[in-house]
Design an enzyme around this catalytic site. Structure first.
Site, PDB file in Angstrom:
ATOM      1  N   ASN A 148      21.673  12.153  28.383  1.00 34.03           N
ATOM      2  CA  ASN A 148      21.726  13.103  27.914  1.00 34.03           C
ATOM      3  C   ASN A 148      20.462  12.669  26.236  1.00 34.03           C
ATOM      4  O   ASN A 148      19.583  12.676  26.257  1.00 34.03           O
ATOM      5  CB  ASN A 148      23.227  13.699  27.081  1.00 34.03           C
ATOM      6  CG  ASN A 148      23.709  14.791  27.394  1.00 34.03           C
ATOM      7  OD1 ASN A 148      23.439  15.490  27.962  1.00 34.03           O
ATOM      8  ND2 ASN A 148      24.751  14.007  27.484  1.00 34.03           N
ATOM      9  N   ILE A 155      17.605   6.438  29.708  1.00 32.28           N
ATOM     10  CA  ILE A 155      18.206   6.552  30.334  1.00 32.28           C
ATOM     11  C   ILE A 155      18.301   4.676  30.603  1.00 32.28           C
ATOM     12  O   ILE A 155      17.744   3.713  29.913  1.00 32.28           O
ATOM     13  CB  ILE A 155      16.732   6.783  31.524  1.00 32.28           C
ATOM     14  CG1 ILE A 155      16.240   8.017  31.392  1.00 32.28           C
ATOM     15  CG2 ILE A 155      16.674   5.818  33.034  1.00 32.28           C
ATOM     16  CD1 ILE A 155      14.013   7.767  32.558  1.00 32.28           C
ATOM     17  N   LYS A 156      19.591   4.296  31.231  1.00 27.27           N
ATOM     18  CA  LYS A 156      20.151   3.519  31.301  1.00 27.27           C
ATOM     19  C   LYS A 156      20.033   2.737  32.881  1.00 27.27           C
ATOM     20  O   LYS A 156      20.360   3.617  33.498  1.00 27.27           O
ATOM     21  CB  LYS A 156      21.424   3.369  31.061  1.00 27.27           C
ATOM     22  CG  LYS A 156      22.294   1.875  31.011  1.00 27.27           C
ATOM     23  CD  LYS A 156      23.859   1.927  29.858  1.00 27.27           C
ATOM     24  CE  LYS A 156      24.379   0.762  29.833  1.00 27.27           C
ATOM     25  NZ  LYS A 156      25.487   0.600  29.352  1.00 27.27           N
ATOM     26  N   ASP A 186      28.278  11.027  35.094  1.00 31.52           N
ATOM     27  CA  ASP A 186      29.399  10.320  34.797  1.00 31.52           C
ATOM     28  C   ASP A 186      30.442   9.672  34.664  1.00 31.52           C
ATOM     29  O   ASP A 186      31.043   9.074  34.443  1.00 31.52           O
ATOM     30  CB  ASP A 186      28.509  10.044  33.489  1.00 31.52           C
ATOM     31  CG  ASP A 186      29.012  11.508  32.713  1.00 31.52           C
ATOM     32  OD1 ASP A 186      29.799  12.537  33.077  1.00 31.52           O
ATOM     33  OD2 ASP A 186      28.599  11.041  31.127  1.00 31.52           O
ATOM     34  N   ARG A 187      31.099  11.057  34.626  1.00 29.56           N
ATOM     35  CA  ARG A 187      32.897  10.536  34.284  1.00 29.56           C
ATOM     36  C   ARG A 187      32.813  10.288  35.700  1.00 29.56           C
ATOM     37  O   ARG A 187      34.035   9.579  36.244  1.00 29.56           O
ATOM     38  CB  ARG A 187      33.565  12.017  34.089  1.00 29.56           C
ATOM     39  CG  ARG A 187      33.431  12.666  33.034  1.00 29.56           C
ATOM     40  CD  ARG A 187      33.719  13.716  32.312  1.00 29.56           C
ATOM     41  NE  ARG A 187      35.207  14.375  32.432  1.00 29.56           N
ATOM     42  CZ  ARG A 187      36.228  15.678  32.640  1.00 29.56           C
ATOM     43  NH1 ARG A 187      35.209  16.591  32.390  1.00 29.56           N
ATOM     44  NH2 ARG A 187      37.405  15.274  33.046  1.00 29.56           N
ATOM     45  N   THR A 214      28.195  11.186  23.389  1.00 31.68           N
ATOM     46  CA  THR A 214      27.602  13.026  23.173  1.00 31.68           C
ATOM     47  C   THR A 214      28.899  13.214  22.917  1.00 31.68           C
ATOM     48  O   THR A 214      29.457  14.360  21.996  1.00 31.68           O
ATOM     49  CB  THR A 214      26.136  13.150  23.963  1.00 31.68           C
ATOM     50  OG1 THR A 214      25.527  12.566  23.753  1.00 31.68           O
ATOM     51  CG2 THR A 214      26.572  15.004  23.298  1.00 31.68           C
TER      52      THR A 214
END
Length: 253
Positions: A16, A19-20, A102-103, A126
């Site tokens: 959110n 960027i990783k 992501d989960r 977040t």
């Protein structure tokens, strides 16, 4: 960032707020970086072209990710984590198209760190998410709750007089449960409330699964890890590890 002169795999977690990215040599994480824009990521990739790429996002449409990856190498050798992509665990979520990438990636990462073990993943970003992965490699679902900064923002937004608090103290300056001013009372409510919520979640799952592995990740993970029961495993790169495992299942012979 100086990377070895080998062809690396690149995994991208577009969240959110940032960027990783992580560079992997097979299953080994070589380096990580955070970028504030897609352009900054493109510049880094131009210096170290990857062999394979996988990307996921909770905040950007697939078309935007596709354009980002097309700019790397004409669209070759990359994957987009989507509900259609085969993953190395079972997904028992009833609405897989609404499940955050992501989960799902974190769930795969948990099986990399602790194969054949029950795992509870606490992702403190977040939002706070608490997800359960069973020992047989099944993502069973979990819960979604407001994250720390969302709680602080909500108290300011939905009241007439409570101030906005942007600076969260370090763990050494943890607010007291009985605060003596409004600023500290807001912090206490958000931080102690979230810590107690996490402790309750952990207790409930541990009662059901005594040999449970508890994994903490996410940007606010370091703030809360020491407030929780002993035996918590901090894995800040859990999502990247999961994305890489998914990539390897599609690219290794």
């Amino acid at each position: 960032m100086e990377l070895p002169p080998v062809s690396l795999n690149l995994v991208i977690d577009w969240g959110n707020t940032r960027i990783k990215a992580g560079w992997f040599n097979g299953g080994v994480l070589v380096d990580t970086a955070r970028y504030v824009s897609a352009e900054a990521l493109r510049e880094a990739v131009a210096k170290t072209p990857p062999r394979y790429v996988i990307a996921s996002s909770t905040s950007r449409p697939a078309s935007e990710l596709r354009q980002l990856l097309d700019d790397f190498d004409g669209g070759a050798n990359w994957l987009l984590l989507s509900p259609e992509l085969t993953i190395p665990i079972r997904n028992n979520y009833e609405t897989p198209r609404t499940l955050g990438a992501d989960r799902l990636a974190a769930a795969v990462g948990a099986t990399v760190l602790f194969p054949a073990q029950n795992c509870l993943i606490l992702d403190l970003g977040t939002c706070l998410t608490a997800d359960f992965v069973s020992a047989d490699g099944s993502f069973e679902g979990g819960l979604i709750s407001p994250g720390l900064r969302m709680r602080l923002q909500a108290m300011h937004t939905f009241t007439a007089r409570l101030p906005q608090i942007d600076n969260v103290p370090e763990p050494a300056n943890w607010p007291p449960l009985t605060a003596r001013n409004t600023h500290d009372a807001i912090l206490s409510g958000a931080m102690n409330g979230m810590a107690l919520e996490l402790a309750g979640i952990i207790a409930d799952y541990t009662n059901r699964h005594p040999n449970l592995r508890i994994i903490v990740c996410g940007g606010d993970g370091p703030l809360f890890t020491n407030r929780l029961k002993p035996g918590i495993f901090a894995a800040p790169e859990l999502v990247l590890q999961g994305l890489n495992r998914i990539l390897l299942t599609h690219t290794q012979p």
